[in-house]
Motif scaffolding. Sequence first.
Motif, short mmCIF file in Angstrom:
data_model
loop_
_atom_site.label_atom_id
_atom_site.label_comp_id
_atom_site.label_asym_id
_atom_site.label_seq_id
_atom_site.Cartn_x
_atom_site.Cartn_y
_atom_site.Cartn_z
N UNK A 85 7.72 -5.63 -7.64
CA UNK A 85 8.89 -4.90 -7.13
C UNK A 85 8.95 -4.94 -5.60
N UNK A 86 7.79 -4.80 -4.97
CA UNK A 86 7.75 -4.85 -3.50
C UNK A 86 8.19 -6.23 -3.02
N UNK B 218 0.83 -1.20 0.00
CA UNK B 218 0.00 0.00 0.00
C UNK B 218 0.86 1.26 0.00
N UNK B 219 1.95 1.22 0.76
CA UNK B 219 2.85 2.39 0.82
C UNK B 219 3.49 2.67 -0.53
N UNK B 220 3.88 1.63 -1.24
CA UNK B 220 4.59 1.81 -2.51
C UNK B 220 3.66 1.89 -3.72
N UNK B 221 2.56 1.13 -3.68
CA UNK B 221 1.72 1.00 -4.87
C UNK B 221 0.36 1.68 -4.75
N UNK B 222 -0.04 2.02 -3.54
CA UNK B 222 -1.35 2.63 -3.34
C UNK B 222 -2.49 1.64 -3.35
N UNK B 223 -2.13 0.35 -3.34
CA UNK B 223 -3.15 -0.70 -3.32
C UNK B 223 -2.51 -1.95 -2.71
N UNK B 224 -3.36 -2.94 -2.39
CA UNK B 224 -2.85 -4.17 -1.79
C UNK B 224 -3.05 -5.35 -2.73
N UNK C 245 -4.10 -4.58 -14.31
CA UNK C 245 -3.35 -3.34 -14.46
C UNK C 245 -1.85 -3.66 -14.37
N UNK C 246 -1.18 -3.53 -15.48
CA UNK C 246 0.24 -3.88 -15.56
C UNK C 246 1.09 -3.05 -14.60
N UNK C 247 0.80 -1.78 -14.48
CA UNK C 247 1.57 -0.91 -13.59
C UNK C 247 1.46 -1.37 -12.15
N UNK C 248 0.25 -1.67 -11.71
CA UNK C 248 0.05 -2.13 -10.34
C UNK C 248 0.71 -3.49 -10.10
#
Length: 88
Positions: free
Chosen positions: A71-72, A39-45, A62-65
């Motif tokens: 990455x996390x 959530x801290x890095x991506x804005x979602x879980x 969503x490829x970006x998410x």
Amino acid sequence: MYRLPTPFRDHCVDYERRQGSSVSNQKDCVRTCIQKENFAKCGCIDPSLNVMEYFTRCDLTNTTQMCCLDDVLETLSNYGPFCDCPQP
């Protein structure tokens, strides 16, 4: 056998009796740690980890998410978790 809690060397935790925590075991503690970082890095879980479900879930299409979640996990795998989840 009984493991000694903090301040002893093992720093064991009785997750079920831990006050002020919704985490009931070490696995949930680790999952929660990962989700907080997500959530801290991506804005979602990550919707596949069944903790913190009240946060915005990432869209699996969503490829970006998805890249962000990857990455996390890679960072946590390479550098270890940043959370305190001692043995029960």
